[in-house]
Design a protein around this motif. Structure first.
Motif, mmCIF file in Angstrom:
data_model
loop_
_atom_site.group_PDB
_atom_site.id
_atom_site.type_symbol
_atom_site.label_atom_id
_atom_site.label_comp_id
_atom_site.label_asym_id
_atom_site.label_seq_id
_atom_site.Cartn_x
_atom_site.Cartn_y
_atom_site.Cartn_z
ATOM 1 N N ILE A 1 0.883 -1.160 0.000
ATOM 2 C CA ILE A 1 0.000 0.000 0.000
ATOM 3 C C ILE A 1 0.924 1.214 0.000
ATOM 4 O O ILE A 1 1.711 1.399 0.931
ATOM 5 C CB ILE A 1 -0.924 0.024 1.240
ATOM 6 C CG1 ILE A 1 -1.662 -1.305 1.407
ATOM 7 C CG2 ILE A 1 -1.867 1.214 1.172
ATOM 8 C CD1 ILE A 1 -2.561 -1.683 0.253
ATOM 9 N N ILE A 2 0.846 2.021 -1.049
ATOM 10 C CA ILE A 2 1.708 3.203 -1.164
ATOM 11 C C ILE A 2 0.831 4.446 -1.191
ATOM 12 O O ILE A 2 -0.122 4.529 -1.969
ATOM 13 C CB ILE A 2 2.582 3.144 -2.427
ATOM 14 C CG1 ILE A 2 3.472 1.900 -2.391
ATOM 15 C CG2 ILE A 2 3.429 4.413 -2.557
ATOM 16 C CD1 ILE A 2 4.320 1.719 -3.629
ATOM 17 N N THR A 3 1.163 5.392 -0.334
ATOM 18 C CA THR A 3 0.470 6.671 -0.286
ATOM 19 C C THR A 3 1.475 7.760 -0.621
ATOM 20 O O THR A 3 2.502 7.884 0.046
ATOM 21 C CB THR A 3 -0.136 6.909 1.103
ATOM 22 O OG1 THR A 3 -1.030 5.845 1.403
ATOM 23 C CG2 THR A 3 -0.888 8.210 1.150
ATOM 24 N N THR A 4 1.194 8.527 -1.661
ATOM 25 C CA THR A 4 2.067 9.610 -2.098
ATOM 26 C C THR A 4 1.315 10.926 -1.943
ATOM 27 O O THR A 4 0.150 11.013 -2.319
ATOM 28 C CB THR A 4 2.473 9.425 -3.575
ATOM 29 O OG1 THR A 4 3.049 8.127 -3.736
ATOM 30 C CG2 THR A 4 3.474 10.478 -4.010
ATOM 31 N N ALA A 5 1.997 11.931 -1.394
ATOM 32 C CA ALA A 5 1.389 13.253 -1.223
ATOM 33 C C ALA A 5 2.220 14.291 -1.960
ATOM 34 O O ALA A 5 3.452 14.189 -2.027
ATOM 35 C CB ALA A 5 1.302 13.614 0.255
ATOM 36 N N TRP A 6 1.525 15.287 -2.540
ATOM 37 C CA TRP A 6 2.163 16.417 -3.203
ATOM 38 C C TRP A 6 1.791 17.690 -2.469
ATOM 39 O O TRP A 6 0.650 17.851 -2.044
ATOM 40 C CB TRP A 6 1.679 16.543 -4.649
ATOM 41 C CG TRP A 6 2.241 15.527 -5.574
ATOM 42 C CD1 TRP A 6 3.364 15.653 -6.347
ATOM 43 C CD2 TRP A 6 1.727 14.224 -5.836
ATOM 44 N NE1 TRP A 6 3.566 14.503 -7.064
ATOM 45 C CE2 TRP A 6 2.573 13.603 -6.778
ATOM 46 C CE3 TRP A 6 0.622 13.511 -5.369
ATOM 47 C CZ2 TRP A 6 2.352 12.328 -7.255
ATOM 48 C CZ3 TRP A 6 0.403 12.230 -5.836
ATOM 49 C CH2 TRP A 6 1.262 11.654 -6.770
ATOM 50 N N ASP A 7 2.749 18.596 -2.332
ATOM 51 C CA ASP A 7 2.421 19.899 -1.761
ATOM 52 C C ASP A 7 2.091 20.869 -2.893
ATOM 53 O O ASP A 7 2.129 20.501 -4.074
ATOM 54 C CB ASP A 7 3.540 20.413 -0.852
ATOM 55 C CG ASP A 7 4.835 20.738 -1.572
ATOM 56 O OD1 ASP A 7 4.845 20.818 -2.819
ATOM 57 O OD2 ASP A 7 5.861 20.919 -0.877
ATOM 58 N N GLY A 8 1.760 22.096 -2.549
ATOM 59 C CA GLY A 8 1.351 23.082 -3.537
ATOM 60 C C GLY A 8 2.446 23.468 -4.510
ATOM 61 O O GLY A 8 2.179 24.046 -5.557
ATOM 62 N N ASP A 9 3.710 23.170 -4.186
ATOM 63 C CA ASP A 9 4.828 23.519 -5.058
ATOM 64 C C ASP A 9 5.322 22.340 -5.892
ATOM 65 O O ASP A 9 6.336 22.452 -6.578
ATOM 66 C CB ASP A 9 5.982 24.080 -4.222
ATOM 67 C CG ASP A 9 5.628 25.436 -3.640
ATOM 68 O OD1 ASP A 9 5.153 26.287 -4.405
ATOM 69 O OD2 ASP A 9 5.793 25.635 -2.426
ATOM 70 N N GLY A 10 4.641 21.215 -5.810
ATOM 71 C CA GLY A 10 5.014 20.067 -6.631
ATOM 72 C C GLY A 10 5.961 19.083 -5.971
ATOM 73 O O GLY A 10 6.318 18.074 -6.577
ATOM 74 N N ASN A 11 6.393 19.345 -4.735
ATOM 75 C CA ASN A 11 7.245 18.389 -4.022
ATOM 76 C C ASN A 11 6.395 17.191 -3.604
ATOM 77 O O ASN A 11 5.219 17.347 -3.286
ATOM 78 C CB ASN A 11 7.856 19.045 -2.774
ATOM 79 C CG ASN A 11 8.646 20.286 -3.119
ATOM 80 O OD1 ASN A 11 9.520 20.255 -3.965
ATOM 81 N ND2 ASN A 11 8.321 21.393 -2.464
ATOM 82 N N SER A 12 6.996 16.020 -3.567
ATOM 83 C CA SER A 12 6.241 14.835 -3.181
ATOM 84 C C SER A 12 7.073 13.911 -2.309
ATOM 85 O O SER A 12 8.306 13.949 -2.327
ATOM 86 C CB SER A 12 5.772 14.059 -4.419
ATOM 87 O OG SER A 12 6.888 13.537 -5.116
ATOM 88 N N SER A 13 6.383 13.105 -1.542
ATOM 89 C CA SER A 13 7.000 12.028 -0.767
ATOM 90 C C SER A 13 5.944 10.959 -0.559
ATOM 91 O O SER A 13 4.762 11.171 -0.830
ATOM 92 C CB SER A 13 7.557 12.542 0.569
ATOM 93 O OG SER A 13 6.516 13.001 1.390
ATOM 94 N N ALA A 14 6.399 9.785 -0.079
ATOM 95 C CA ALA A 14 5.482 8.654 0.036
ATOM 96 C C ALA A 14 5.801 7.820 1.268
ATOM 97 O O ALA A 14 6.894 7.892 1.826
ATOM 98 C CB ALA A 14 5.567 7.786 -1.222
ATOM 99 N N ASP A 15 4.834 7.018 1.661
ATOM 100 C CA ASP A 15 5.012 6.021 2.717
ATOM 101 C C ASP A 15 4.418 4.717 2.189
ATOM 102 O O ASP A 15 3.474 4.723 1.396
ATOM 103 C CB ASP A 15 4.307 6.459 4.003
ATOM 104 C CG ASP A 15 4.678 5.599 5.211
ATOM 105 O OD1 ASP A 15 5.680 4.837 5.132
ATOM 106 O OD2 ASP A 15 3.972 5.671 6.230
#
Length: 181
Positions: A134-148
């Motif tokens: 199960i992978i959850t990826t988030a993006w901020d308003g500036d396009g940066n992303s990370s995942a868990d």
């Protein structure tokens, strides 16, 4: 659909267009090119449920509740949740990604800096016993992303047992799981 022409989330592109439009009607730059921002810090993503420990099992075919905490000082734009397994051999190039749950994209209003998202992932009809990621990826308003990422072992559901008594003698009826038939 979700990403703009330069691979950045659509809000970054919109900021460039709006900034040019508000600059007294004059803009010497291409409005489709995103503005450069100073935020290079990706959001923080933590899957709260399922825990993904070595004993986390889930019945094949059942929906899966996902709870994830996402934070970012500049605000979180969107979150993508996907559940899949990998079958085959990576070394020989015969590996295959198998969707085990329907993915979900959550676009957040107002760029919250701290929020917990809970979603139910609907299981696909696959009945194979295996480990799913199960992978959850988030993006901020500036396009940066990370995942868990967490692992969940998909197994045959426990066999339901029905106990009956006939004339004082206990009877036990057991349903045979579909995977064994």
């Amino acid at each position: 659909m979700f990403f703009g022409s330069r691979g950045l989330p659509r809000r970054t592109i919109a900021v460039g267009v709006v900034s040019c439009g508000l600059a007294l009607g004059a803009c010497d730059r291409d409005p489709t090119v995103p503005l450069v921002t100073s935020d290079i810090t990706p959001p923080s993503v933590t899957i709260l449920k399922p825990t993904g420990d070595s004993v986390t099992t889930h019945a094949i075919g059942d929906s899966l509740l996902i709870s994830v905490l996402v934070t970012d000082a500049g605000g979180v734009d969107s979150v993508f949740i996907v559940g899949f397994s990998i079958r085959g051999n990576v070394d020989t190039g015969l590996d295959e990604v198998i969707p085990r749950f329907e993915s979900q994209l959550v676009v957040l209003d107002g760029l919250p800096v701290d929020t917990t998202i809970a979603r139910t992932l609907v299981a696909t009809p696959d009945r194979f016993v295996e480990t799913a990621l199960i992978i959850t990826t988030a993006w901020d308003g500036d396009g940066n992303s990370s995942a868990d990422t967490v692992s969940v072992f998909l197994d045959v559901p426990p066999t339901p047992v029905l106990q009956l008594q006939a004339a004082g003698v206990p009877l036990r009826l057991v349903r045979v799981p579909d995977a064994i038939r």
